[in-house]
Write a protein that holds these residues in place. Structure first.
Motif, PDB file in Angstrom:
ATOM      1  N   ARG A  10       0.397   1.281  -5.855  1.00  0.00           N
ATOM      2  CA  ARG A  10       0.724  -0.112  -6.152  1.00  0.00           C
ATOM      3  C   ARG A  10       0.593  -1.013  -4.925  1.00  0.00           C
ATOM      4  NH1 ARG A  10       6.340  -0.978  -8.860  1.00  0.00           N
ATOM      5  NH2 ARG A  10       6.014   1.228  -8.660  1.00  0.00           N
ATOM      6  N   LYS A  11       1.089  -0.570  -3.783  1.00  0.00           N
ATOM      7  CA  LYS A  11       1.023  -1.391  -2.569  1.00  0.00           C
ATOM      8  C   LYS A  11      -0.429  -1.590  -2.140  1.00  0.00           C
ATOM      9  CE  LYS A  11       2.811  -1.590   2.152  1.00  0.00           C
ATOM     10  NZ  LYS A  11       3.629  -0.925   3.162  1.00  0.00           N
ATOM     11  N   GLN A  13      -3.082  -1.513  -4.061  1.00  0.00           N
ATOM     12  CA  GLN A  13      -3.720  -2.399  -5.033  1.00  0.00           C
ATOM     13  C   GLN A  13      -3.317  -3.855  -4.812  1.00  0.00           C
ATOM     14  OE1 GLN A  13      -2.497  -0.597  -8.694  1.00  0.00           O
ATOM     15  NE2 GLN A  13      -4.144   0.925  -8.664  1.00  0.00           N
ATOM     16  N   ARG A  14      -2.050  -4.095  -4.502  1.00  0.00           N
ATOM     17  CA  ARG A  14      -1.588  -5.471  -4.234  1.00  0.00           C
ATOM     18  C   ARG A  14      -2.268  -6.034  -2.998  1.00  0.00           C
ATOM     19  NH1 ARG A  14       3.950  -3.760  -4.957  1.00  0.00           N
ATOM     20  NH2 ARG A  14       4.170  -4.126  -2.732  1.00  0.00           N
ATOM     21  N   HIS A  15      -2.443  -5.229  -1.970  1.00  0.00           N
ATOM     22  CA  HIS A  15      -3.109  -5.683  -0.747  1.00  0.00           C
ATOM     23  C   HIS A  15      -4.591  -5.993  -1.009  1.00  0.00           C
ATOM     24  CE1 HIS A  15      -0.147  -4.809   2.622  1.00  0.00           C
ATOM     25  NE2 HIS A  15       0.510  -4.580   1.494  1.00  0.00           N
ATOM     26  N   LYS A  17      -5.900  -6.859  -3.888  1.00  0.00           N
ATOM     27  CA  LYS A  17      -5.939  -8.088  -4.698  1.00  0.00           C
ATOM     28  C   LYS A  17      -5.668  -9.304  -3.828  1.00  0.00           C
ATOM     29  CE  LYS A  17      -5.268 -10.234  -8.868  1.00  0.00           C
ATOM     30  NZ  LYS A  17      -5.904 -11.500  -8.639  1.00  0.00           N
TER      31      LYS A  17
END
Length: 170
Positions: A10-11, A13-15, A17
């Motif tokens: 998740r982390k 993927q957030r970075h 994005k």
């Protein structure tokens, strides 16, 4: 040991994005410049091609601030011109074709927000007419085939997009 596939991504993927969104925000202010540039290049290429077609082979013509000489060739289908400044020979039909498709691609990408691979899949069959049941009015829709998200999308065709698509079809 714990494998990479067992750790939450998740982390990461957030970075990723956030970096993509930052690139979009960074490049968005120059979009109007790109649109004006490809349109000016297309119009210029059309003007040069028409001027060359109206000129007899071996004669010079000036258009858009440049002087060219219509090449003497055996074929009449292709329009060639010699540039006395550089000494190079230019295929004006190819230049106009390239400028047109660059303009069309930029405009369709800008007006639809589709991806390049989705743009390449657009055809005549992608244009759909939907008749509103209440008023009977016809609404043009553009069908975007599934790609990254594996979902088909239908976009309402704006008047500006309709103009671009009709120019491409014509």
């Amino acid at each position: 040991p714990v494998g990479q596939e067992e750790i939450s991504q998740r982390k990461l993927q957030r970075h990723r994005k956030a970096r993509m969104d930052a690139r979009t925000r960074e490049r968005l202010p120059v979009l109007p410049v790109l649109v004006r540039t490809v349109d000016a290049r297309r119009r210029n290429a059309i003007a040069v091609l028409h001027a060359a077609r109206d000129t007899l082979p071996g004669q010079s013509f000036t258009v858009a601030g440049e002087t060219l000489t219509r090449s003497i060739t055996r074929t009449t289908e292709m329009v060639w011109a010699d540039d006395p400044a550089t000494g190079s020979r230019r295929d004006l039909g190819h230049e106009e074709d390239h400028a047109f498709w660059a303009w069309a691609a930029v405009e369709i990408l800008r007006l639809t927000g589709c991806r390049v691979e989705e743009l390449l899949e657009i055809s005549h069959h992608s244009l759909i007419q939907y008749r509103l049941p209440t008023s009977g009015e016809i609404v043009p829709l553009l069908q975007i085939v599934p790609s990254k998200t594996d979902e088909e999308r239908l976009l309402v065709v704006s008047p500006e997009l309709a103009d671009v698509l009709s120019t491409v079809i014509r």
